[in-house]
Design a protein around this motif. Structure first.
Motif, short mmCIF file in Angstrom:
data_model
loop_
_atom_site.label_atom_id
_atom_site.label_comp_id
_atom_site.label_asym_id
_atom_site.label_seq_id
_atom_site.Cartn_x
_atom_site.Cartn_y
_atom_site.Cartn_z
N UNK A 1 -19.13 -32.57 2.11
CA UNK A 1 -19.38 -34.02 2.13
C UNK A 1 -18.72 -34.66 3.34
N UNK A 2 -17.49 -34.24 3.64
CA UNK A 2 -16.79 -34.84 4.78
C UNK A 2 -17.47 -34.48 6.09
N UNK A 3 -17.95 -33.23 6.20
CA UNK A 3 -18.66 -32.82 7.41
C UNK A 3 -19.94 -33.63 7.58
N UNK A 4 -20.66 -33.82 6.49
CA UNK A 4 -21.88 -34.64 6.51
C UNK A 4 -21.56 -36.05 7.02
N UNK A 5 -20.53 -36.66 6.45
CA UNK A 5 -20.15 -38.02 6.85
C UNK A 5 -19.72 -38.05 8.31
N UNK B 1 -20.59 -41.80 -0.31
CA UNK B 1 -21.40 -41.51 0.88
C UNK B 1 -21.38 -42.73 1.81
N UNK B 2 -21.76 -43.88 1.28
CA UNK B 2 -21.80 -45.09 2.10
C UNK B 2 -20.43 -45.54 2.56
N UNK B 3 -19.45 -45.48 1.65
CA UNK B 3 -18.12 -45.94 2.02
C UNK B 3 -17.47 -45.02 3.04
N UNK B 4 -17.75 -43.72 2.94
CA UNK B 4 -17.20 -42.77 3.91
C UNK B 4 -17.71 -43.05 5.31
N UNK C 1 -15.62 -44.44 8.52
CA UNK C 1 -15.63 -43.71 9.78
C UNK C 1 -16.03 -44.58 10.96
N UNK C 2 -16.89 -45.58 10.68
CA UNK C 2 -17.33 -46.49 11.74
C UNK C 2 -16.46 -47.75 11.82
N UNK C 3 -15.38 -47.76 10.99
CA UNK C 3 -14.43 -48.87 10.98
C UNK C 3 -15.11 -50.19 10.62
N UNK C 4 -15.99 -50.11 9.61
CA UNK C 4 -16.66 -51.30 9.09
C UNK C 4 -16.20 -51.55 7.67
#
Length: 480
Positions: A436-440, A469-472, A476-479
């Motif tokens: 999951x982390x790699x996907x994100x 999924x969405x929150x990760x 990652x995009x700092x949003x």
């Protein structure tokens, strides 16, 4: 051993292949040097237009072997008995890149098979994924343009593909696969293949069964770490091509088991989802895999251009006992692929040795560029006719796609089915925390320079698949 004489294309011997005819030793060159003109003119035309999609690829010859009896589903002669062998040609490819692009990019892999059967050539043109980004072929040109270059900058632009996907939520299942750990296979030998679409088989009684084709690698699944893939793109862009070629040269012949999922027509009518939607899979619990056979790749092409670049696959190549389905993407590809080959290679592309059937064949096609056989000789070029020696139709039951059509003609919204999220959610829930982390991380890396409004639409979609999924991705995009 007698020495071979260099000749021109017309067979006439060439006296000097080192020097052009000139007016004196310093020139200029004379236009009546027909050998020079022939060499230059041929060289100018040595590249045929590359495939609009799947331009970069590798291929090999091999054999398909039947291991289980499926004659109750298909009357195709290649399945007629266990142990029967049929020669095949397989081509693997990336999708969006040009012929010189790297093998190790994040991209689906084309997975096409040509079976040279005694009843004609049968092609299954699929991918290394069981689903696709879109479900209606009218969107195919739009989607592929998002994978190509920006018309102004001529650069790849992630805004294009993410913008398209943000407005096409049916793509979420394929997007999740693409950015998972399986998004960059470690060469072509270590990945599964799929027909992806729903196809059909027809038995001797005319009973049709819907099927999904699966090819499971016997080499095991291996994928590349994104950083390693980027490194190889710069140091060995032909990594997968070389791996396949070298393995076969060494006698390490790759193999894939061939399986089908089976759904009756009655089951299809009652099924909770559209069984002809290529953005969704069939449950393997409800429709388990049935073994059919295996194929092995055991011979490299002798000439890449003649056998790989000129190879022409098309799902319109069906044989008795096999067929298509109402899948809207497949229906469009039935026209588009054959038409692309007529443009790319020429109207007589099916006469080339790599594309020609290995069984006897006869038709009324005549003329056209590069017709290099007898062009039918003096035989009649129309039908029906009174000459009993000319090709005649079989008058057998139409074997390919028995019609079962209903409903008024019209334009129907293919997005009326709003369940875009359940299948990618099931896939996400199957992943380990590391996967999951790699996907994100992969998606975050791809979306770094994507416009904010597009990013927000995508995060809404990913959150509907699973909040993590969405929150990760937002994190990652700092949003927020």
């Amino acid at each position: 051993m007698s020495k071979k004489i260099l000749t021109g294309a017309n067979g006439a011997p060439v006296a000097d292949n080192q020097n052009a005819r000139t007016a004196g030793p310093r020139g200029p060159v004379l236009i009546d040097d027909f050998h020079l003109i022939e060499k230059l003119a041929h060289f100018n035309r040595e590249n045929i237009p590359e495939r609009r999609v799947h331009a970069k690829g590798a291929a090999a010859h091999g054999k398909f072997v039947v291991t289980k009896d499926i004659t109750k589903y298909s009357c195709a002669k290649l399945f007629s008995q266990v142990g029967k062998e049929t020669p095949i040609f397989a081509r693997f490819s990336t999708v969006g890149g040009e012929r010189g692009s790297a093998d190790t990019v994040r991209d689906p892999r084309g997975f096409s098979l040509k079976f040279y059967t005694e009843e004609g050539n049968w092609d299954i043109v699929g991918n290394n994924t069981p689903v696709f980004f879109i479900r209606d072929s009218i969107k195919f040109p739009d989607f592929i343009r998002t994978q190509k270059r920006d018309p102004k900058s001529n650069l790849k632009d992630p805004n294009m593909m993410w913008d398209f996907w943000s407005h096409s939520p049916e793509a979420l299942h394929q997007v999740t696969i693409l950015f998972s750990d399986r998004g960059i296979p470690d060469g072509f030998r270590f990945m599964h293949g799929y027909g992806s679409h729903t196809y059909s088989l027809i038995n001797k009684d005319g009973v049709r069964t819907w099927v999904k084709w699966h090819y499971r690698t016997q080499q095991g699944i291996k994928n590349l770490d994104p950083q390693k893939a980027d490194e190889l793109a710069g140091t060995n862009p032909d990594y997968a091509t070389q791996d396949l070629f070298d393995a076969i040269e060494k006698g390490d012949f790759p193999k894939w088991g061939v399986y089908i999922q089976i759904m009756t027509e009655e089951q299809a009518k009652q099924y909770k989802e559209n069984p002809f939607d290529v953005t969704k899979v069939w449950s393997q619990k409800e429709f388990p895999l049935h073994e059919v056979g295996y194929f092995e790749l055991n011979r490299n092409p002798e000439n890449y251009f003649a056998e790989v670049e000129q190879a022409a696959f098309a799902p319109s190549n069906v044989i008795p006992g096999t067929g298509l389905s109402p899948d809207k993407m497949l229906q469009g590809r039935v026209f588009a692929y054959a038409d692309a080959q007529r443009y790319r290679v020429g109207t007589n592309y099916q006469l080339l040795p790599i594309n020609a059937p290995k069984c006897p064949y006869a038709n009324y096609q005549r003329d056209g560029a590069m017709r290099f056989d007898s062009n039918g000789g003096g035989s009649l070029n129309y039908e029906p006719n009174s000459d009993e020696t000319t090709p005649k139709q079989t008058n057998l039951r139409e074997p390919y796609f028995p019609a079962d059509l209903s409903g008024p003609a019209g334009i129907y919204d293919h997005r009326e089915d709003g369940d875009y999220y359940s299948q990618p959610a099931a896939l996400f829930n199957l992943m380990t925390p590391e996967q999951k982390q790699l996907l994100i991380d992969n998606i975050v890396g791809s979306m770094q320079d994507v416009k904010t409004d597009v990013v927000k639409r995508m995060i809404e979609h990913f959150t509907k698949i699973h909040p993590d999924y969405g929150q990760g991705i937002a994190k990652g995009l700092k949003l927020k």
